[in-house]
Enzyme design. Structure first.
Site, PDB file in Angstrom:
ATOM      1  N   TYR A   1       0.853  -1.190   0.000  1.00 31.32           N
ATOM      2  CA  TYR A   1       0.000   0.000   0.000  1.00 31.32           C
ATOM      3  C   TYR A   1       0.885   1.235   0.000  1.00 31.32           C
ATOM      4  O   TYR A   1       2.111   1.166   0.138  1.00 31.32           O
ATOM      5  CB  TYR A   1      -0.954  -0.003   1.200  1.00 31.32           C
ATOM      6  CG  TYR A   1      -0.332   0.469   2.502  1.00 31.32           C
ATOM      7  CD1 TYR A   1      -0.443   1.796   2.921  1.00 31.32           C
ATOM      8  CD2 TYR A   1       0.380  -0.414   3.310  1.00 31.32           C
ATOM      9  CE1 TYR A   1       0.135   2.222   4.103  1.00 31.32           C
ATOM     10  CE2 TYR A   1       0.955   0.006   4.496  1.00 31.32           C
ATOM     11  CZ  TYR A   1       0.828   1.332   4.895  1.00 31.32           C
ATOM     12  OH  TYR A   1       1.406   1.757   6.065  1.00 31.32           O
ATOM     13  N   CYS A   2       0.244   2.384  -0.157  1.00 31.33           N
ATOM     14  CA  CYS A   2       0.978   3.652  -0.159  1.00 31.33           C
ATOM     15  C   CYS A   2       0.000   4.751   0.206  1.00 31.33           C
ATOM     16  O   CYS A   2      -0.872   4.553   1.054  1.00 31.33           O
ATOM     17  CB  CYS A   2       1.627   3.883  -1.516  1.00 31.33           C
ATOM     18  SG  CYS A   2       0.445   3.885  -2.882  1.00 31.33           S
TER      19      CYS A   2
END
Length: 307
Positions: free
Chosen positions: A256-257
């Site tokens: 994720y980011c």
């Protein structure tokens, strides 16, 4: 006649080696496919840049422009969420995505802080989730194409309406509920692909600071060449770094980011360059995590110890 025979021989070798799969393609191999004498066997070339004027300035031959950000929008107050499946499919069909063709995806902007390679990996993720199984990111992007001595064009190109598989691959994506249910399970690792200052909460961007508890930091740019952020490092060069961070192929990896572009690149690399068998992208990303559940989900601002 001889150049044509040479081209046909090259295409025969490419056909043998580039079976339906997802991965990288060199500028030279991409050029050979684009120039196939049989137009029906040429690839679908997608220019994913957000700047449409960049497309006008120059692009790969036969490239159809699809702005990556047209695939996202605000949903339940959370910006840049992936669009519903029916809208996404309509946009991919309009771009010419075809279940029977190879897709070559690229962008440009080779030096940090430019991050347009993330546009290419995001579109690759959307195509893969829709069921397309023959996808190549142009290794080196438009800068690599030009460095190889190949000229861009300013001629427009529009693909005919595409044809998508009936079934997609939703399993490559993780939801917020998946993350909450699995993040503390043995053998599961969350990978935060943002720059470390955002991971540690030392930024002015986010509503809440830090990262999902237990997630390890691995900035996406560590996977790319220093002189061209569209050129992927060989797995052998980053294997030790990944292992040091605890990111190993025996684990279930959830990337994720901030908005899911950086995470899409790390997922692409792990799944399709390094060959990790179980890698997903948390599409909602930090932008969703910090907002849902009445902003009550926990966050960390220190790095966990890698086990």
């Amino acid at each position: 006649m001889k150049p044509i025979l040479t081209l046909l021989a090259t295409l025969a070798l490419l056909t043998a080696s580039l079976r339906a799969e997802i991965g990288l393609i060199s500028p030279a191999d991409a050029k050979a496919l684009i120039e196939n004498p049989d137009a029906a066997k040429r690839p679908i070339v997608l220019d994913t840049r957000g700047g449409y004027k960049d497309y006008f300035r120059g692009h790969l031959p036969t490239a159809h422009h699809i702005n990556f950000d047209t695939l996202r929008g605000t949903d339940h107050a959370v910006p840049v969420q992936y669009l519903p499946e029916d809208i996404t499919r309509a946009l991919l069909l309009r771009a010419g995505a075809d279940k029977n063709r190879t897709h070559i995806i690229y962008a440009t902007g080779e030096k940090l802080p430019n991050d347009e390679i993330l546009s290419a990996s995001m579109v690759a993720h959307v195509l893969e989730k829709a069921g397309i199984e023959d996808i190549r990111i142009l290794d080196g992007g438009l800068p690599g194409w030009q460095a190889a001595g190949f000229a861009p064009t300013q001629e427009y190109f529009g693909n005919p309406t595409g044809s998508l598989p009936e079934k997609g691959h939703p399993e490559i994506a993780a939801t917020i509920d998946d993350v909450l249910a699995e993040k503390d399970q043995p053998g599961v690792i969350l990978v935060d692909a943002r720059p470390q200052n955002e991971y540690l909460g030392q930024d002015e961007i986010w509503l809440r600071k830090g990262h999902i508890p237990g997630a390890v930091s691995f900035h996406w740019a560590r996977l790319m060449a220093s002189d061209n952020t569209h050129k992927f490092k060989p797995f052998a060069e980053v294997k030790a770094e990944l292992e040091k961070a605890g990111i190993t192929p025996d684990k279930k990896v959830i990337c994720y980011c901030g908005t899911s572009r950086e995470g899409s690149l790390v997922r692409f690399y792990l799944a399709h360059v390094a060959g990790y068998p179980n890698v997903r992208l948390y599409e909602g990303a930090w932008k969703e995590y910090v907002w849902v559940k009445n902003k009550s989900l926990p966050a960390e601002t220190t790095a966990p110890t890698v086990k």
